[in-house]
Design a protein around this motif. Structure first.
Motif, short mmCIF file in Angstrom:
data_model
loop_
_atom_site.label_atom_id
_atom_site.label_comp_id
_atom_site.label_asym_id
_atom_site.label_seq_id
_atom_site.Cartn_x
_atom_site.Cartn_y
_atom_site.Cartn_z
N ALA A 84 -0.04 0.73 4.54
CA ALA A 84 0.42 2.07 4.20
C ALA A 84 1.45 2.57 5.22
O ALA A 84 1.29 2.39 6.43
CB ALA A 84 -0.77 3.03 4.14
N ASN A 85 2.49 3.20 4.69
CA ASN A 85 3.54 3.83 5.50
C ASN A 85 4.27 2.84 6.40
O ASN A 85 4.89 3.25 7.40
CB ASN A 85 2.97 4.98 6.34
CG ASN A 85 2.51 6.12 5.47
OD1 ASN A 85 3.13 6.45 4.47
ND2 ASN A 85 1.39 6.73 5.83
N THR A 86 4.24 1.59 6.07
CA THR A 86 5.05 0.60 6.78
C THR A 86 6.46 0.60 6.20
O THR A 86 6.65 0.80 5.01
CB THR A 86 4.40 -0.79 6.66
OG1 THR A 86 3.31 -0.86 7.57
CG2 THR A 86 5.38 -1.91 6.98
N THR A 87 7.45 0.39 7.07
CA THR A 87 8.84 0.41 6.64
C THR A 87 9.51 -0.90 7.02
O THR A 87 9.37 -1.38 8.14
CB THR A 87 9.61 1.58 7.27
OG1 THR A 87 9.48 1.53 8.69
CG2 THR A 87 9.05 2.90 6.79
N HIS B 200 0.81 -1.22 0.00
CA HIS B 200 0.00 0.00 0.00
C HIS B 200 0.85 1.27 0.00
O HIS B 200 2.07 1.23 0.23
CB HIS B 200 -0.95 -0.03 1.20
CG HIS B 200 -2.00 -1.09 1.11
ND1 HIS B 200 -3.15 -0.93 0.38
CD2 HIS B 200 -2.05 -2.34 1.63
CE1 HIS B 200 -3.88 -2.03 0.47
NE2 HIS B 200 -3.23 -2.91 1.23
N SER B 201 0.18 2.37 -0.23
CA SER B 201 0.86 3.65 -0.44
C SER B 201 1.77 4.04 0.72
O SER B 201 1.45 3.84 1.89
CB SER B 201 -0.18 4.76 -0.64
OG SER B 201 -0.91 4.56 -1.82
N GLY B 202 2.90 4.61 0.36
CA GLY B 202 3.83 5.14 1.35
C GLY B 202 4.76 4.11 1.96
O GLY B 202 5.65 4.48 2.73
N ALA B 203 4.57 2.84 1.65
CA ALA B 203 5.47 1.82 2.19
C ALA B 203 6.87 2.01 1.61
O ALA B 203 7.04 2.36 0.44
CB ALA B 203 4.96 0.42 1.88
N GLN C 95 7.02 -0.86 11.81
CA GLN C 95 8.45 -0.68 11.61
C GLN C 95 9.16 -2.01 11.85
O GLN C 95 9.09 -2.58 12.94
CB GLN C 95 9.01 0.38 12.54
CG GLN C 95 10.51 0.29 12.82
CD GLN C 95 11.39 0.48 11.58
OE1 GLN C 95 10.92 0.91 10.54
NE2 GLN C 95 12.67 0.17 11.70
N ILE C 96 9.83 -2.51 10.82
CA ILE C 96 10.59 -3.75 10.93
C ILE C 96 12.05 -3.43 10.65
O ILE C 96 12.40 -2.98 9.55
CB ILE C 96 10.06 -4.81 9.95
CG1 ILE C 96 8.61 -5.15 10.31
CG2 ILE C 96 10.93 -6.06 9.98
CD1 ILE C 96 7.96 -6.12 9.39
N ILE D 218 9.51 -3.54 15.64
CA ILE D 218 10.32 -4.74 15.87
C ILE D 218 11.78 -4.36 15.67
O ILE D 218 12.17 -3.97 14.57
CB ILE D 218 9.92 -5.89 14.93
CG1 ILE D 218 8.43 -6.21 15.09
CG2 ILE D 218 10.75 -7.13 15.22
CD1 ILE D 218 7.91 -7.20 14.08
N ALA D 219 12.58 -4.48 16.71
CA ALA D 219 13.98 -4.09 16.64
C ALA D 219 14.82 -5.15 15.93
O ALA D 219 14.36 -6.27 15.69
CB ALA D 219 14.53 -3.81 18.04
N GLY D 220 16.05 -4.79 15.61
CA GLY D 220 16.88 -5.57 14.72
C GLY D 220 17.22 -6.97 15.20
O GLY D 220 17.34 -7.24 16.40
N SER D 221 17.35 -7.88 14.23
CA SER D 221 17.84 -9.24 14.43
C SER D 221 16.92 -10.10 15.29
O SER D 221 17.35 -11.12 15.83
CB SER D 221 19.26 -9.24 15.03
OG SER D 221 20.16 -8.58 14.16
#
Length: 350
Positions: free
Chosen positions: A209-212, A170-173, A234-235, A253-256
């Protein structure tokens, strides 16, 4: 329009009442009109069934008697059946093959691909059949997108990422931005660590939308087949998410961290880095996950809503909890010593 017997022939279930009834859309019990197909997935709403103007109703197998002469469809899972009927009534827009005059494409494309105005596709990208690239979207060099995937307007997929077949973004991802990786000098300055991994997304994934989703630092960030990610998730880099896991809005969700298959993560939950979450875990909304979860089940770590004055009073007690624990332990130790030596009551009995 579909007749009830046509729906059952496609989707299964059992017709109750007039199988020739025609329905044109799905609706709630309260808002349904003649020609609508409503559904009841929760017993608490059975009382609204008789007042509904719906032409037919989807109900569970145990609710046959409640139809009381009304036409309907009996099924083991009314909500799932509703979802499949809604798909029949609302198919996705057909692909309109072609490249808009205002798009910039630097690679070859199959003739079945649709590219919207202002979109850009860099050299070396590989785009599958029947893909839609929405207006203003950007596909980086070397990125691969599988057959049937649809990108809404203003989606960004950075270089060398992989997106599977029949995905919806979706938009903004933003897929494949740099992860948050820095080393620190002794004087406090930050040194950027190049993020050289990729994002690899499986088939049938939906991204809100707007997920990164950040690219990996060295290895890849991986989203398994069938995952569903809500808006504004946020992943971070090097996260791995197993198949058919669903994540609600505003989760971070923080790294690793590795999350297993078939998990459900509630809205605004936070998961710190370098954890392992096993398959079939449910994390309640607003929960902070600060340690690995190695057993399936439901996990909750948040405070219930309460009036402000009660919260202030309870928190005031909480501030003194450590002191209270020390006092209780001291009293327990004193009582244990008295019992060991024989207290005053023991002497009187003697």
């Amino acid at each position: 329009m579909f007749r009830l017997d046509e729906l059952v022939a496609r989707l299964g279930g059992e017709v109750c009442g007039d199988a020739s009834v025609e329905v044109r859309r799905v609706a709630t019990l309260d808002q349904a009109e003649s020609g609508d197909l409503a559904f009841v997935a929760n017993r608490r709403y059975f009382s609204r069934l008789h007042s509904s103007a719906a032409s037919a109703v989807i109900v569970g197998l145990d609710a046959r008697a409640l139809l009381d002469g009304r036409s309907g469809i009996l099924t083991a899972d009314p909500y799932l059946y509703f979802a499949r009927v809604a798909q029949l009534f609302n198919p996705p827009p057909a692909v309109r093959p072609g490249v808009h005059l205002l798009a910039v494409v630097s690679c070859s494309l199959p003739s079945t691909v649709e590219v919207g105005a202002g979109a850009s596709i860099d050299e070396g990208a590989e785009i599958g059949e029947d893909v839609i690239i929405g207006p203003g979207s950007h596909i980086g060099r070397g990125t691969r997108i599988g057959r049937g995937t649809r990108l809404a307007a203003n989606v960004t997929i950075q270089h060398d990422c992989v997106v599977g077949e029949n995905c919806i973004i979706h938009s903004g991802a933003v897929i494949g931005a740099d992860g948050f990786g820095f080393a620190r000098e002794k004087d406090g300055r930050w040194v950027k660590i190049p993020q050289v991994g990729r994002v690899v997304i499986g088939n049938e994934v939906e991204i809100g939308a707007n997920t990164t989703i950040d690219r990996g630092a060295l290895d890849d960030t991986v989203i398994g087949n069938g995952c569903k990610l809500d808006n504004q998730v946020q992943i971070a880099h090097n996260v791995r998410i197993g198949e058919n896991t669903a994540i609600a809005g505003c989760v971070g969700i923080a790294g690793s961290t590795t999350i297993g298959a078939r998990c459900m993560i509630g809205g605004q939950a936070g998961i710190i880095g370098h954890l392992l979450i096993c398959d079939d875990v449910v994390v309640s909304a607003g929960t902070l996950v600060s340690k690995s979860l190695t057993r399936p089940g439901v996990y909750t770590a948040n405070l219930p809503l309460q009036p402000h004055a009660d919260w202030v009073r309870n928190f005031a007690h909480l501030r003194h909890l450590d002191t209270l624990v020390v006092r209780v332990r001291a009293l327990e130790s004193e009582l244990e010593n008295q019992n060991h030596k024989g207290g005053p009551d023991d002497r009187k009995l003697g």
